[in-house]
Design an enzyme around this catalytic site. Structure first.
Site, PDB file in Angstrom:
ATOM      1  N   LYS A  35      63.121  -8.660  55.027  1.00 42.78           N
ATOM      2  CA  LYS A  35      62.844  -9.270  53.730  1.00 42.78           C
ATOM      3  C   LYS A  35      64.069 -10.041  53.232  1.00 42.78           C
ATOM      4  O   LYS A  35      63.945 -11.160  52.713  1.00 42.78           O
ATOM      5  CB  LYS A  35      62.442  -8.183  52.717  1.00 42.78           C
ATOM      6  CG  LYS A  35      61.991  -8.742  51.375  1.00 42.78           C
ATOM      7  CD  LYS A  35      61.688  -7.644  50.379  1.00 42.78           C
ATOM      8  CE  LYS A  35      60.415  -6.904  50.706  1.00 42.78           C
ATOM      9  NZ  LYS A  35      60.035  -5.964  49.605  1.00 42.78           N
ATOM     10  N   THR A  86      57.085   2.559  42.602  1.00 47.08           N
ATOM     11  CA  THR A  86      56.714   3.929  42.199  1.00 47.08           C
ATOM     12  C   THR A  86      55.237   4.122  42.520  1.00 47.08           C
ATOM     13  O   THR A  86      54.411   4.205  41.617  1.00 47.08           O
ATOM     14  CB  THR A  86      56.975   4.161  40.698  1.00 47.08           C
ATOM     15  OG1 THR A  86      56.280   3.141  39.934  1.00 47.08           O
ATOM     16  CG2 THR A  86      58.448   4.091  40.387  1.00 47.08           C
ATOM     17  N   ASN A 214      50.296  -0.956  28.653  1.00 41.58           N
ATOM     18  CA  ASN A 214      49.328  -1.272  29.706  1.00 41.58           C
ATOM     19  C   ASN A 214      48.026  -0.508  29.523  1.00 41.58           C
ATOM     20  O   ASN A 214      46.942  -1.022  29.794  1.00 41.58           O
ATOM     21  CB  ASN A 214      49.927  -0.977  31.077  1.00 41.58           C
ATOM     22  CG  ASN A 214      50.801  -2.122  31.570  1.00 41.58           C
ATOM     23  OD1 ASN A 214      50.853  -3.177  30.958  1.00 41.58           O
ATOM     24  ND2 ASN A 214      51.498  -1.902  32.667  1.00 41.58           N
ATOM     25  N   PHE A 255      42.126 -10.105  26.116  1.00 44.67           N
ATOM     26  CA  PHE A 255      41.683  -8.927  26.865  1.00 44.67           C
ATOM     27  C   PHE A 255      40.325  -8.396  26.417  1.00 44.67           C
ATOM     28  O   PHE A 255      40.039  -7.223  26.582  1.00 44.67           O
ATOM     29  CB  PHE A 255      42.735  -7.815  26.802  1.00 44.67           C
ATOM     30  CG  PHE A 255      43.977  -8.126  27.599  1.00 44.67           C
ATOM     31  CD1 PHE A 255      44.084  -7.750  28.929  1.00 44.67           C
ATOM     32  CD2 PHE A 255      45.028  -8.822  27.031  1.00 44.67           C
ATOM     33  CE1 PHE A 255      45.197  -8.061  29.678  1.00 44.67           C
ATOM     34  CE2 PHE A 255      46.154  -9.134  27.766  1.00 44.67           C
ATOM     35  CZ  PHE A 255      46.242  -8.760  29.096  1.00 44.67           C
ATOM     36  N   PRO A 258      34.541 -10.025  29.175  1.00 45.81           N
ATOM     37  CA  PRO A 258      33.848  -9.132  30.107  1.00 45.81           C
ATOM     38  C   PRO A 258      33.998  -9.617  31.537  1.00 45.81           C
ATOM     39  O   PRO A 258      34.186 -10.811  31.793  1.00 45.81           O
ATOM     40  CB  PRO A 258      32.390  -9.218  29.649  1.00 45.81           C
ATOM     41  CG  PRO A 258      32.282 -10.569  29.008  1.00 45.81           C
ATOM     42  CD  PRO A 258      33.604 -10.818  28.361  1.00 45.81           C
ATOM     43  N   CYS A 266      49.577  -2.813  38.139  1.00 41.73           N
ATOM     44  CA  CYS A 266      50.027  -2.148  36.909  1.00 41.73           C
ATOM     45  C   CYS A 266      48.956  -1.290  36.245  1.00 41.73           C
ATOM     46  O   CYS A 266      49.103  -0.077  36.137  1.00 41.73           O
ATOM     47  CB  CYS A 266      50.553  -3.195  35.918  1.00 41.73           C
ATOM     48  SG  CYS A 266      52.066  -4.000  36.456  1.00 41.73           S
TER      49      CYS A 266
END
Length: 458
Positions: A35, A86, A214, A255, A258, A266
């Site tokens: 990488k 994580t 979130n 947000f 639909p 996330c």
């Protein structure tokens, strides 16, 4: 200032590049030699609009460097960010092994005072674990070096991450000392000149803020999808409902569109992690459990519409899929609704031809050769029995429907993002199905009635 970013994934690479953009000396570190070699050649591990050019510019100016040598990069470093993955465990908890491994490495190599910042999304209490790892590593060395730990969660939207970093809604920083606050305030000063707010708080509150943010956004999505499904049963139009409630400033327009469920790196992971954190502390997050349940069900809604339209007889049909990534302007396939939909189509005996502007190479890691990858959106339509719009890329928003009609075997469109006008498509002779608007005959609660009959018969 001199900073180190450990981890060159989405968060680490964007963070490091944007700090370099304002003149800060940045070294991005990763244990993956390939990488790092690729980054030296200008090959990025992720797709993000504008990022490739910004990386190239800052490497050329000497402000952005890449290395696998943590020990060297940490020397004389003012701030070290931990931005490694994580990944969720099977129980939904965040796996901190990479975060804590970096903390140990920092403790084994630091030479002078610095602020160690968790940039990865981590559960409340992680900073304390990071501090303990560093202290243990220093003790083994017999080194008496002062340091501070801080939490600085990221709020980057994939596809708009550079603007989000350079022009943030807010910068959240959790600290436990005035010295750490001063260092972080100095680091972020270039971003505050235009009035963008920086909010200092205690570390646990900063860690919780990321998960709460979130989870709140995921809640809005699942709520609207739940309402959309009821609208369809009752004969209401969710698009009008959305306009009606979105005009309320307390709710807002963001947000509440639909669709076929949220995905990405996330929302799914953070909702699960917050539910798990609550369970570990004897509390039940009832709203978030419902949010997660609705989202998993919503990923099957488009397939269910396909199955109903064709009377359950799908074997041998060819399906065209527009969009594979979980959202536009990214190649991220993690938890993408397209994976669930395509899996169900293949299991039902369909063949699938798909097109996505950037995500097809990434999609191959999950789907392999089980589907056909088209050279463009129109090539995917040739002899298709239906088109499924799964990701609302700008490329798909205003196609020439006369061309679409000529290419397809049957003029049927399943719009998972409600980007088309039903009246326009019906005038052109298409059968059109979207989310939250009744476009087909459905008996209310029909599925429940059927289930009850089967149960009684058994």
């Amino acid at each position: 200032m001199k900073i180190a970013i450990v981890g060159t994934g989405y968060v680490g690479l964007v963070t490091g590049t944007c700090f370099a953009e304002v003149g800060i000396d940045v070294t991005c570190i990763d244990i993956d030699q390939k990488k790092i070699d690729n980054l030296h050649q200008g090959i990025l591990p992720i797709y993000e609009p504008g990022l490739e050019e910004m990386v190239s510019r800052n490497v050329e100016k000497g402000r952005l460097q890449f290395s696998t040598n943590l020990a060297e990069a940490i020397q004389d470093c003012d701030v070290a960010f931990i931005a490694v993955g994580t990944p969720p465990g099977e129980d939904g908890s965040a796996d901190l092994k990479y975060v804590l491994a970096v903390a140990r490495g920092i403790g084994e190599n630091m030479k002078s005072y610095g602020v160690i910042v968790t940039k990865s999304t981590v559960p409340v209490g992680t900073a304390a674990k990071v501090r303990a790892e560093i202290e243990q590593a220093l003790a083994k060395r017999g080194a008496d070096i002062e340091f501070d730990v801080a939490s600085n969660p990221e709020f980057l939207k994939e596809g708009a991450a550079i603007d989000d970093f350079l022009k943030p809604d807010r910068i959240v920083v959790g600290v436990a000392s005035e010295r750490a606050e001063e260092v972080m305030r100095r680091l972020y000063k270039p971003f505050l000149l235009n009035g963008h707010p920086i909010i200092f708080m205690d570390i646990p509150s900063a860690e919780m803020t990321k998960y709460a943010a979130n989870s709140m956004l995921a809640t809005k999505i699942s709520f609207m999808n739940d309402v959309a499904n009821l609208c369809e049963i009752m004969g209401a139009d969710v698009n009008k409902v959305r306009q009606g409630i979105g005009s309320d400033a307390r709710i807002g327009t963001k947000f509440i569109y639909p669709g076929i469920g949220y995905g990405g790196s996330c929302f799914p992971k953070d909702v699960k992690a917050l539910i798990k954190t609550a369970q570990e502390n004897g509390y039940k997050m009832q709203v978030l459990q419902a949010v997660e349940s609705v989202n998993e069900q919503q990923k099957s809604v488009l397939f269910d519409k396909v199955s109903r339209h064709f009377g359950g007889e799908l074997r041998g049909l060819k399906m065209a899929v527009w969009g594979l990534s979980f959202k536009p302007k990214t190649d991220d396939m993690r938890e993408a609704p397209s994976l669930v939909i395509i899996e169900k189509l293949l299991a039902a005996g369909c063949t699938v031809t798909a097109y996505d502007p950037v995500a097809m190479p990434e999609a191959r890691h999950s789907l392999g050769d089980s589907i056909v990858y088209a050279k463009d959106e129109f090539a995917a339509l040739i002899d298709a029995d239906a088109l499924l719009v799964v990701t609302e890329w700008p490329d798909f928003r205003a196609p020439n429907f006369e061309v679409v009609a000529r290419l397809m075997k049957q003029k049927v469109i399943f719009d998972g993002r409600n980007i088309y006008e039903a009246s326009e498509l019906k005038e052109l002779g298409f059968a059109y199905h979207c989310i939250g608007v009744r476009t087909e005959h459905r008996e209310p609660l029909n599925d429940s009635i059927t289930a009850n009959k089967v149960s009684a018969a058994s």
